[in-house]
Enzyme design. Sequence first.
Site, PDB file in Angstrom:
ATOM      1  N   ASP A  60      -9.469   5.877  56.671  1.00  0.00           N
ATOM      2  CA  ASP A  60      -9.988   5.161  55.504  1.00  0.00           C
ATOM      3  C   ASP A  60      -9.575   5.825  54.200  1.00  0.00           C
ATOM      4  O   ASP A  60      -8.711   6.701  54.180  1.00  0.00           O
ATOM      5  CB  ASP A  60     -11.504   5.037  55.603  1.00  0.00           C
ATOM      6  CG  ASP A  60     -12.204   6.378  55.434  1.00  0.00           C
ATOM      7  OD1 ASP A  60     -11.606   7.410  55.799  1.00  0.00           O
ATOM      8  OD2 ASP A  60     -13.353   6.409  54.950  1.00  0.00           O
ATOM      9  N   SER A  97     -15.114   6.430  49.664  1.00  0.00           N
ATOM     10  CA  SER A  97     -14.785   6.317  51.085  1.00  0.00           C
ATOM     11  C   SER A  97     -13.997   5.051  51.404  1.00  0.00           C
ATOM     12  O   SER A  97     -12.877   4.872  50.953  1.00  0.00           O
ATOM     13  CB  SER A  97     -16.067   6.397  51.912  1.00  0.00           C
ATOM     14  OG  SER A  97     -15.770   6.475  53.289  1.00  0.00           O
ATOM     15  N   HIS A  98     -14.599   4.150  52.150  1.00  0.00           N
ATOM     16  CA  HIS A  98     -13.930   2.945  52.636  1.00  0.00           C
ATOM     17  C   HIS A  98     -14.065   1.773  51.672  1.00  0.00           C
ATOM     18  O   HIS A  98     -13.577   0.681  51.959  1.00  0.00           O
ATOM     19  CB  HIS A  98     -14.525   2.554  53.985  1.00  0.00           C
ATOM     20  CG  HIS A  98     -16.010   2.348  53.938  1.00  0.00           C
ATOM     21  ND1 HIS A  98     -16.882   3.390  53.753  1.00  0.00           N
ATOM     22  CD2 HIS A  98     -16.773   1.232  54.014  1.00  0.00           C
ATOM     23  CE1 HIS A  98     -18.123   2.932  53.726  1.00  0.00           C
ATOM     24  NE2 HIS A  98     -18.083   1.623  53.879  1.00  0.00           N
ATOM     25  N   LYS A 137     -17.222  14.156  58.931  1.00  0.00           N
ATOM     26  CA  LYS A 137     -16.441  13.452  59.931  1.00  0.00           C
ATOM     27  C   LYS A 137     -14.972  13.598  59.554  1.00  0.00           C
ATOM     28  O   LYS A 137     -14.645  13.826  58.395  1.00  0.00           O
ATOM     29  CB  LYS A 137     -16.854  11.993  60.038  1.00  0.00           C
ATOM     30  CG  LYS A 137     -17.074  11.235  58.744  1.00  0.00           C
ATOM     31  CD  LYS A 137     -17.632   9.852  59.034  1.00  0.00           C
ATOM     32  CE  LYS A 137     -17.933   9.074  57.752  1.00  0.00           C
ATOM     33  NZ  LYS A 137     -19.216   9.455  57.168  1.00  0.00           N
ATOM     34  N   ASP A 181     -12.066  10.404  56.222  1.00  0.00           N
ATOM     35  CA  ASP A 181     -13.075  10.891  57.168  1.00  0.00           C
ATOM     36  C   ASP A 181     -13.348   9.910  58.305  1.00  0.00           C
ATOM     37  O   ASP A 181     -13.990  10.280  59.290  1.00  0.00           O
ATOM     38  CB  ASP A 181     -14.374  11.270  56.448  1.00  0.00           C
ATOM     39  CG  ASP A 181     -15.041  10.112  55.718  1.00  0.00           C
ATOM     40  OD1 ASP A 181     -14.484   9.002  55.712  1.00  0.00           O
ATOM     41  OD2 ASP A 181     -16.130  10.335  55.141  1.00  0.00           O
ATOM     42  N   ARG A 182     -12.856   8.683  58.197  1.00  0.00           N
ATOM     43  CA  ARG A 182     -13.068   7.706  59.264  1.00  0.00           C
ATOM     44  C   ARG A 182     -11.769   7.474  60.025  1.00  0.00           C
ATOM     45  O   ARG A 182     -10.683   7.783  59.542  1.00  0.00           O
ATOM     46  CB  ARG A 182     -13.581   6.387  58.699  1.00  0.00           C
ATOM     47  CG  ARG A 182     -14.906   6.505  57.983  1.00  0.00           C
ATOM     48  CD  ARG A 182     -15.421   5.162  57.525  1.00  0.00           C
ATOM     49  NE  ARG A 182     -16.679   5.311  56.807  1.00  0.00           N
ATOM     50  CZ  ARG A 182     -17.637   4.404  56.785  1.00  0.00           C
ATOM     51  NH1 ARG A 182     -17.494   3.259  57.435  1.00  0.00           N
ATOM     52  NH2 ARG A 182     -18.752   4.600  56.116  1.00  0.00           N
ATOM     53  N   ASP A 241     -10.844   8.073  52.111  1.00  0.00           N
ATOM     54  CA  ASP A 241     -10.906   9.517  51.908  1.00  0.00           C
ATOM     55  C   ASP A 241     -10.626  10.321  53.163  1.00  0.00           C
ATOM     56  O   ASP A 241     -10.775  11.541  53.164  1.00  0.00           O
ATOM     57  CB  ASP A 241     -12.263   9.914  51.323  1.00  0.00           C
ATOM     58  CG  ASP A 241     -13.423   9.678  52.274  1.00  0.00           C
ATOM     59  OD1 ASP A 241     -13.323   8.758  53.118  1.00  0.00           O
ATOM     60  OD2 ASP A 241     -14.433  10.395  52.174  1.00  0.00           O
TER      61      ASP A 241
END
Length: 550
Positions: A279, A113-114, A378, A283-284, A281
Amino acid sequence: MTIRVIETTAFDDQKPGTSGLRKKVARFALPHYLENYVQSVFTVVGDCHGKTLVLGGDGRFYNDVAIQVILKMAAAAGFARVLVGQNGILSTPAASAVIREHKADGGIILSASHNPGGPKGDFGIKYNLSNGGPANETFTDAIFQVSKKITQYAIEDCPDLNIAQIGEQTLDKTVIEVIDPVADYAALLKSLFDFESIKTLFARPDFKMRYDALNAVTGPYAKRILEGMLGAPEGTVVNATPLADFGGRHPDPNPVYAADLIRALSTPALGLSFGAASDGDGDRNMVVGRNLFISPSDSLAVIVANARLIPAYEKGLAGVARSMPTSRAVDRVAEALGISCYETPTGWKFFGNLLDAGKATICGEESSGTGGNHVREKDGLWAVLCWLSILAKTGKHAETLVREHWARFGRNVYSRHDYEGIDREAGQTLMARLREIAPTLAGKCFTLPSSHTMVIDKADDFTYHDPVDGSVSEHQGIRVFLKDGSRIVFRLSGTGTVGATLRVYLERYTDNPAHYEEPVQTTLKPLIDLADQVAHIREITGRQAPDVIS
């Protein structure tokens, strides 16, 4: 083709966290480490024959190696079909969309992710269920139990596959289908939004947008959707090429790591009126108005308050949900709309039951995550398109919308303080102490260095009772409620790979317009001081200040 059965020894650290298993690349690169975890996943899935698996990731370092390993192990496990993103790429929301569109039995998403990427950075793997959402705690607990006892895994003995070209190929009896990573996701978004309306927004002379993809996975998605399908001028999307190390960037869309975007929206000469970022991937998201960072909690509240301006939600929302640490700004909107607002633990998997049961339509987390019932993750670009839709329909700028929202509902002044990489034992000691004293805090009065006096109304260790399946999730964070309506939340994050991250969430409600433009940290200073007095943060962690304030 030959299936090889490899003898292995179990590792003791493969317990999935909030979003799957995350470790340093060097850990995943150890002999058998990735293979052990993948085999544990397939063991919990059960008989894989006849099943369809979706596979892809955010393109970070080691993504290409892991993709090949998983394809060979999926074939050895007997999967009938694997849908893999071209060059191993699939954003997390796109993977969810593909699982749902193709009625797959599940999917493996490779991402941290982030978290930072590169050879010395982080890597991650998680399994999503047939609804497109992250595996629930029952499933992930089962993976961990298998991983502690594993003695062998099966893998096809064959050369690496060509996943650069879209089309089908066969590995033993498994069909490997390389798919366009953007197509299904873009089609889904087009079905939710009025693209023609958004096109008129980009044609306005007073509107100019910048989208910073942070050299992460959403670059190709944003280029095709924003610049290609919606007509945004070329160059609207910056840092659009996904890089294995994110160009040395920390792919976390917040005011610290996306500071360039914040500065750009505060530079009149650039003429920008709206900014956004996603981010690692995808999703943010982060959204920015002119001279105004819009907190994720406020962004969620504004989207919900204006949801009827979006075609997919013009008939209203069934309900909304937020994670427990997220500010209660959306609660006020839900009350005004006459719909339910659910409070869940941190982790998108907790929203899945509510979405599947039709109890919630839009969900959000304070950690820059917002999404709807179109997928079970998300979705950063979806949130940006929500904002673009609202801006197009109202003709207003983002900062105007936010200030009008505060005028109507009041402002939940909010911030998160992250103490990253603290000693894990110190973090656990701090939380255990808070858990012990929480029942005794009600009624206690604290005099702060600023001469403020604050009285605690109550404190608890948040326990979630799922209204759909009745499951119970305990020890989800310590909540401290103040008599004046303020709130402090303490929790240890499950997304880091080194030490522990202590997150402190601070929230203070005001309906006094004189305080709306006051600097956030100034407004929250009494709560910041109180948090240290209650939790002894500096004393226990040795940290004098947080590493990241968002």
